[in-house]
Design a protein around this motif. Structure first.
Motif, PDB file in Angstrom:
ATOM      1  N   SER A 138      84.951 136.593  62.551  1.00 22.24           N
ATOM      2  CA  SER A 138      84.345 135.296  62.254  1.00 22.24           C
ATOM      3  C   SER A 138      84.408 134.454  63.526  1.00 22.24           C
ATOM      4  O   SER A 138      85.132 134.784  64.476  1.00 22.24           O
ATOM      5  N   SER A 139      83.668 133.355  63.556  1.00 19.17           N
ATOM      6  CA  SER A 139      83.695 132.501  64.752  1.00 19.17           C
ATOM      7  C   SER A 139      85.087 131.933  64.973  1.00 19.17           C
ATOM      8  O   SER A 139      85.533 131.754  66.119  1.00 19.17           O
ATOM      9  N   ARG A 143      75.172 131.671  60.445  1.00 16.50           N
ATOM     10  CA  ARG A 143      75.348 132.004  59.035  1.00 16.50           C
ATOM     11  C   ARG A 143      76.589 131.325  58.461  1.00 16.50           C
ATOM     12  O   ARG A 143      76.575 130.803  57.342  1.00 16.50           O
ATOM     13  N   GLU A 144      77.673 131.362  59.211  1.00 13.19           N
ATOM     14  CA  GLU A 144      78.899 130.722  58.736  1.00 13.19           C
ATOM     15  C   GLU A 144      78.704 129.216  58.594  1.00 13.19           C
ATOM     16  O   GLU A 144      79.201 128.606  57.647  1.00 13.19           O
ATOM     17  N   SER A 145      77.959 128.631  59.524  1.00  8.85           N
ATOM     18  CA  SER A 145      77.720 127.184  59.471  1.00  8.85           C
ATOM     19  C   SER A 145      76.891 126.797  58.257  1.00  8.85           C
ATOM     20  O   SER A 145      77.019 125.695  57.727  1.00  8.85           O
ATOM     21  N   LYS A 191      69.659 134.283  51.182  1.00 13.16           N
ATOM     22  CA  LYS A 191      70.969 134.369  51.835  1.00 13.16           C
ATOM     23  C   LYS A 191      70.952 135.267  53.060  1.00 13.16           C
ATOM     24  O   LYS A 191      71.800 135.137  53.934  1.00 13.16           O
ATOM     25  N   ASP A 209      75.181 134.633  53.500  1.00 13.29           N
ATOM     26  CA  ASP A 209      75.770 135.974  53.536  1.00 13.29           C
ATOM     27  C   ASP A 209      75.667 136.562  54.940  1.00 13.29           C
ATOM     28  O   ASP A 209      74.840 136.134  55.762  1.00 13.29           O
ATOM     29  N   LYS A 210      76.473 137.580  55.201  1.00 17.08           N
ATOM     30  CA  LYS A 210      76.333 138.342  56.434  1.00 17.08           C
ATOM     31  C   LYS A 210      74.974 139.029  56.431  1.00 17.08           C
ATOM     32  O   LYS A 210      74.411 139.305  55.382  1.00 17.08           O
ATOM     33  N   GLY A 223      76.773 128.702  55.393  1.00 12.12           N
ATOM     34  CA  GLY A 223      77.326 129.285  54.181  1.00 12.12           C
ATOM     35  C   GLY A 223      76.502 130.430  53.633  1.00 12.12           C
ATOM     36  O   GLY A 223      76.468 130.649  52.418  1.00 12.12           O
ATOM     37  N   THR A 229      75.977 135.261  63.529  1.00 15.25           N
ATOM     38  CA  THR A 229      77.184 135.086  62.718  1.00 15.25           C
ATOM     39  C   THR A 229      77.602 133.622  62.642  1.00 15.25           C
ATOM     40  O   THR A 229      77.921 133.106  61.565  1.00 15.25           O
ATOM     41  N   VAL A 230      77.595 132.947  63.781  1.00 14.83           N
ATOM     42  CA  VAL A 230      77.998 131.532  63.811  1.00 14.83           C
ATOM     43  C   VAL A 230      77.064 130.687  62.947  1.00 14.83           C
ATOM     44  O   VAL A 230      77.510 129.834  62.165  1.00 14.83           O
TER      45      VAL A 230
END
Length: 211
Positions: free
Chosen positions: A181-182, A144-146, A61, A150-151, A148, A141-142
């Motif tokens: 977040s993005s 990771r969010e895409s 992650k 962890d930070k 799913g 960050t983008v």
């Protein structure tokens, strides 16, 4: 022999990142050629030493590597006697991995040529490397969010007292709070566009956009 298709401009941002990843891996391999570790190893050892012990799932992650890739990498480190495995106190069904004393010694030895190379490279990078890293952190960050994920386990911040202007002399809006977040960043950008549109529509003297 067929010719390459004509280019219609620069490649995508993800291709830029792919190129940088390859260049970074190759450079690290060259720097560490005299040590026990290669570039991928050095990253994994650094992660486990700073933020371990951690479960293999947590390593996945943090890094975005496939779980099978993480497992294979950890098995190589275990074969060298460089990691320890222990029960996970938060979940009896999993375990945590960390560097052994031999692993830390191997990391120390590899850190010497790494730090020497960074001393030379630092002078060739743009002087304000924090802002460069903030851009990379946003991309991180983008992505990771895409996916799913962890930070990342750490964040880069603009140091107290750092210049509020970029290298061209243009003012920069600094923000030292929790990373957005993005989706939140997009809302901020939309609001900035709204403020600018109000400013351009108001031609009266005084404070732009004031009523």
């Amino acid at each position: 022999m067929t010719s390459a298709p004509a280019s219609d401009g620069p490649m995508s941002l993800l291709f830029d990142i792919w190129l940088l990843t390859g260049l970074t891996n190759g450079l690290l391999d060259d720097i560490l050629v005299g040590s026990e570790l290669n570039g991928d190893d050095f990253g994994m050892y650094s992660l486990l030493r700073r933020y371990g012990p951690a479960t293999p799932t947590q390593v996945h992650k943090w890094t975005g590597m496939r779980s099978t890739t993480v497992s294979a990498h950890l098995k190589r480190l275990e074969a060298r006697g460089h990691i320890t495995r222990s029960a996970n106190p938060a979940d009896g069904r999993s375990h945590r991995v960390g560097l052994s004393a031999a692993g830390e010694a191997a990391h120390d030895a590899a850190a010497e040529p790494f730090l020497a190379a960074m001393h030379v490279l630092r002078a060739r990078f743009i002087p304000d490397t924090v802002r460069e890293r903030l851009v990379l952190q946003h991309l991180d960050t983008v992505l990771r969010e895409s996916s799913g994920l962890d930070k990342r386990p750490y964040r880069v911040v603009l140091e107290q007292g750092a210049s509020d202007h970029d290298l061209t002399g243009a003012p920069v809006l600094a923000y030292a709070g929790e990373p957005l977040s993005s989706a939140e960043e997009q809302q901020v950008r939309l609001y900035i566009d709204f403020l600018r549109s109000q400013e351009s529509n108001d031609t009266r003297p005084g404070i732009p956009g004031s009523s």
